[in-house]
Design a protein around this motif. Sequence first.
Motif, PDB file in Angstrom:
ATOM      1  N   GLU A   6       0.835  -1.193   0.000  1.00 32.81           N
ATOM      2  CA  GLU A   6       0.000   0.000   0.000  1.00 32.81           C
ATOM      3  C   GLU A   6       0.876   1.252   0.000  1.00 32.81           C
ATOM      4  O   GLU A   6       2.004   1.225   0.490  1.00 32.81           O
ATOM      5  N   SER A   7       0.308   2.329  -0.492  1.00 32.86           N
ATOM      6  CA  SER A   7       0.967   3.627  -0.430  1.00 32.86           C
ATOM      7  C   SER A   7      -0.097   4.713  -0.458  1.00 32.86           C
ATOM      8  O   SER A   7      -1.259   4.441  -0.785  1.00 32.86           O
ATOM      9  N   GLY A   8       0.315   5.928  -0.103  1.00 33.31           N
ATOM     10  CA  GLY A   8      -0.590   7.065  -0.223  1.00 33.31           C
ATOM     11  C   GLY A   8      -1.143   7.607   1.076  1.00 33.31           C
ATOM     12  O   GLY A   8      -1.839   8.621   1.075  1.00 33.31           O
ATOM     13  N   GLY A   9      -0.855   6.943   2.182  1.00 33.84           N
ATOM     14  CA  GLY A   9      -1.337   7.466   3.449  1.00 33.84           C
ATOM     15  C   GLY A   9      -0.598   8.732   3.841  1.00 33.84           C
ATOM     16  O   GLY A   9       0.372   9.134   3.206  1.00 33.84           O
ATOM     17  N   GLY A  10      -1.077   9.366   4.906  1.00 36.17           N
ATOM     18  CA  GLY A  10      -0.420  10.577   5.373  1.00 36.17           C
ATOM     19  C   GLY A  10      -1.326  11.394   6.264  1.00 36.17           C
ATOM     20  O   GLY A  10      -2.341  10.898   6.765  1.00 36.17           O
ATOM     21  N   LEU A  11      -0.925  12.639   6.444  1.00 39.13           N
ATOM     22  CA  LEU A  11      -1.674  13.574   7.299  1.00 39.13           C
ATOM     23  C   LEU A  11      -2.465  14.526   6.420  1.00 39.13           C
ATOM     24  O   LEU A  11      -1.932  15.104   5.468  1.00 39.13           O
ATOM     25  N   VAL A  12      -3.736  14.686   6.758  1.00 40.42           N
ATOM     26  CA  VAL A  12      -4.599  15.579   5.988  1.00 40.42           C
ATOM     27  C   VAL A  12      -5.543  16.290   6.951  1.00 40.42           C
ATOM     28  O   VAL A  12      -5.886  15.741   8.001  1.00 40.42           O
ATOM     29  N   GLN A  13      -5.931  17.478   6.611  1.00 39.64           N
ATOM     30  CA  GLN A  13      -6.877  18.207   7.445  1.00 39.64           C
ATOM     31  C   GLN A  13      -8.295  17.701   7.203  1.00 39.64           C
ATOM     32  O   GLN A  13      -8.604  17.164   6.131  1.00 39.64           O
ATOM     33  N   ALA A  14      -9.141  17.889   8.187  1.00 39.27           N
ATOM     34  CA  ALA A  14     -10.541  17.516   8.044  1.00 39.27           C
ATOM     35  C   ALA A  14     -11.129  18.179   6.797  1.00 39.27           C
ATOM     36  O   ALA A  14     -10.877  19.361   6.535  1.00 39.27           O
ATOM     37  N   GLY A  15     -11.881  17.396   6.044  1.00 37.76           N
ATOM     38  CA  GLY A  15     -12.442  17.897   4.801  1.00 37.76           C
ATOM     39  C   GLY A  15     -11.554  17.671   3.594  1.00 37.76           C
ATOM     40  O   GLY A  15     -11.982  17.903   2.454  1.00 37.76           O
ATOM     41  N   GLY A  16     -10.339  17.214   3.838  1.00 39.84           N
ATOM     42  CA  GLY A  16      -9.397  17.001   2.751  1.00 39.84           C
ATOM     43  C   GLY A  16      -9.541  15.650   2.088  1.00 39.84           C
ATOM     44  O   GLY A  16     -10.436  14.865   2.414  1.00 39.84           O
ATOM     45  N   SER A  17      -8.628  15.387   1.151  1.00 40.77           N
ATOM     46  CA  SER A  17      -8.686  14.168   0.353  1.00 40.77           C
ATOM     47  C   SER A  17      -7.346  13.465   0.332  1.00 40.77           C
ATOM     48  O   SER A  17      -6.291  14.099   0.497  1.00 40.77           O
ATOM     49  N   LEU A  18      -7.401  12.154   0.147  1.00 37.13           N
ATOM     50  CA  LEU A  18      -6.214  11.336  -0.033  1.00 37.13           C
ATOM     51  C   LEU A  18      -6.563  10.210  -0.989  1.00 37.13           C
ATOM     52  O   LEU A  18      -7.722   9.788  -1.057  1.00 37.13           O
ATOM     53  N   ARG A  19      -5.545   9.705  -1.694  1.00 39.13           N
ATOM     54  CA  ARG A  19      -5.750   8.529  -2.515  1.00 39.13           C
ATOM     55  C   ARG A  19      -4.762   7.453  -2.104  1.00 39.13           C
ATOM     56  O   ARG A  19      -3.552   7.681  -2.115  1.00 39.13           O
ATOM     57  N   TRP A 114      -3.024  -9.692   2.515  1.00 35.91           N
ATOM     58  CA  TRP A 114      -3.128  -8.398   3.171  1.00 35.91           C
ATOM     59  C   TRP A 114      -1.858  -7.589   2.958  1.00 35.91           C
ATOM     60  O   TRP A 114      -0.761  -8.136   2.800  1.00 35.91           O
ATOM     61  N   GLY A 115      -2.030  -6.276   2.998  1.00 34.47           N
ATOM     62  CA  GLY A 115      -0.885  -5.389   3.011  1.00 34.47           C
ATOM     63  C   GLY A 115      -0.467  -5.093   4.441  1.00 34.47           C
ATOM     64  O   GLY A 115      -1.110  -5.544   5.402  1.00 34.47           O
ATOM     65  N   GLN A 116       0.598  -4.320   4.559  1.00 29.64           N
ATOM     66  CA  GLN A 116       1.136  -4.008   5.876  1.00 29.64           C
ATOM     67  C   GLN A 116       0.387  -2.858   6.536  1.00 29.64           C
ATOM     68  O   GLN A 116       0.553  -2.606   7.729  1.00 29.64           O
ATOM     69  N   GLY A 117      -0.421  -2.175   5.774  1.00 31.54           N
ATOM     70  CA  GLY A 117      -1.186  -1.056   6.290  1.00 31.54           C
ATOM     71  C   GLY A 117      -0.503   0.274   6.051  1.00 31.54           C
ATOM     72  O   GLY A 117       0.728   0.365   6.011  1.00 31.54           O
ATOM     73  N   THR A 118      -1.301   1.297   5.872  1.00 28.19           N
ATOM     74  CA  THR A 118      -0.784   2.653   5.704  1.00 28.19           C
ATOM     75  C   THR A 118      -1.587   3.589   6.609  1.00 28.19           C
ATOM     76  O   THR A 118      -2.812   3.510   6.674  1.00 28.19           O
ATOM     77  N   GLN A 119      -0.876   4.442   7.313  1.00 29.70           N
ATOM     78  CA  GLN A 119      -1.517   5.318   8.302  1.00 29.70           C
ATOM     79  C   GLN A 119      -2.175   6.513   7.612  1.00 29.70           C
ATOM     80  O   GLN A 119      -1.541   7.196   6.793  1.00 29.70           O
ATOM     81  N   VAL A 120      -3.411   6.745   7.977  1.00 30.16           N
ATOM     82  CA  VAL A 120      -4.120   7.943   7.546  1.00 30.16           C
ATOM     83  C   VAL A 120      -4.501   8.712   8.803  1.00 30.16           C
ATOM     84  O   VAL A 120      -5.181   8.166   9.683  1.00 30.16           O
ATOM     85  N   THR A 121      -4.054   9.942   8.885  1.00 28.91           N
ATOM     86  CA  THR A 121      -4.344  10.779  10.039  1.00 28.91           C
ATOM     87  C   THR A 121      -5.081  12.024   9.570  1.00 28.91           C
ATOM     88  O   THR A 121      -4.578  12.744   8.697  1.00 28.91           O
ATOM     89  N   VAL A 122      -6.262  12.239  10.125  1.00 30.91           N
ATOM     90  CA  VAL A 122      -7.075  13.389   9.753  1.00 30.91           C
ATOM     91  C   VAL A 122      -7.114  14.339  10.947  1.00 30.91           C
ATOM     92  O   VAL A 122      -7.621  13.995  12.013  1.00 30.91           O
ATOM     93  N   SER A 123      -6.570  15.520  10.757  1.00 28.82           N
ATOM     94  CA  SER A 123      -6.522  16.485  11.853  1.00 28.82           C
ATOM     95  C   SER A 123      -7.748  17.389  11.820  1.00 28.82           C
ATOM     96  O   SER A 123      -8.288  17.698  10.759  1.00 28.82           O
ATOM     97  N   SER A 124      -8.155  17.822  12.995  1.00 23.81           N
ATOM     98  CA  SER A 124      -9.359  18.668  13.084  1.00 23.81           C
ATOM     99  C   SER A 124      -8.996  20.136  13.021  1.00 23.81           C
ATOM    100  O   SER A 124      -7.841  20.526  13.067  1.00 23.81           O
TER     101      SER A 124
END
Length: 124
Positions: A6-19, A114-124
């Motif tokens: 997997e790839s593409g995880g990360g930090l995004v603000q609330a209301g944002g987008s990620l792929r 399964w993949g190893q997982g990718t972290q998605v963090t959504v900040s408020s």
Amino acid sequence: QVTLVESGGGLVQAGGSLRLSCAPSERSFSARTWAWFRQAPGKEREFVAAIRSGGYTYYADSVKGRFTISRDNAKITTYLQMSSLEPEETAVYYCAAGNVILSETSRSNTYNYWGQGTQVTVSS
């Protein structure tokens, strides 16, 4: 042993987008169903979305209208486009694949790869 990457995880603000993207470690690998699950701290792993052979897609009610799962067969890659993200969707997102029957599409214990997982963090 085939693994999913997997790839593409990360930090995004609330209301944002990620792929998110997911591809097998071997190009020859194939599966009838590809899915995304997520697991937040202290919670059980939950179904997010799946795509089956023929392009049929399935979503958890909580993400319908905001997330889109797709597959590029030429690139043997599965994507999860996420929009309007909410802080409570902070989790590790996992890609899964297997020859899963329709009625078990949302059950994590029916997927063999399964993949190893990718972290998605959504900040408020």
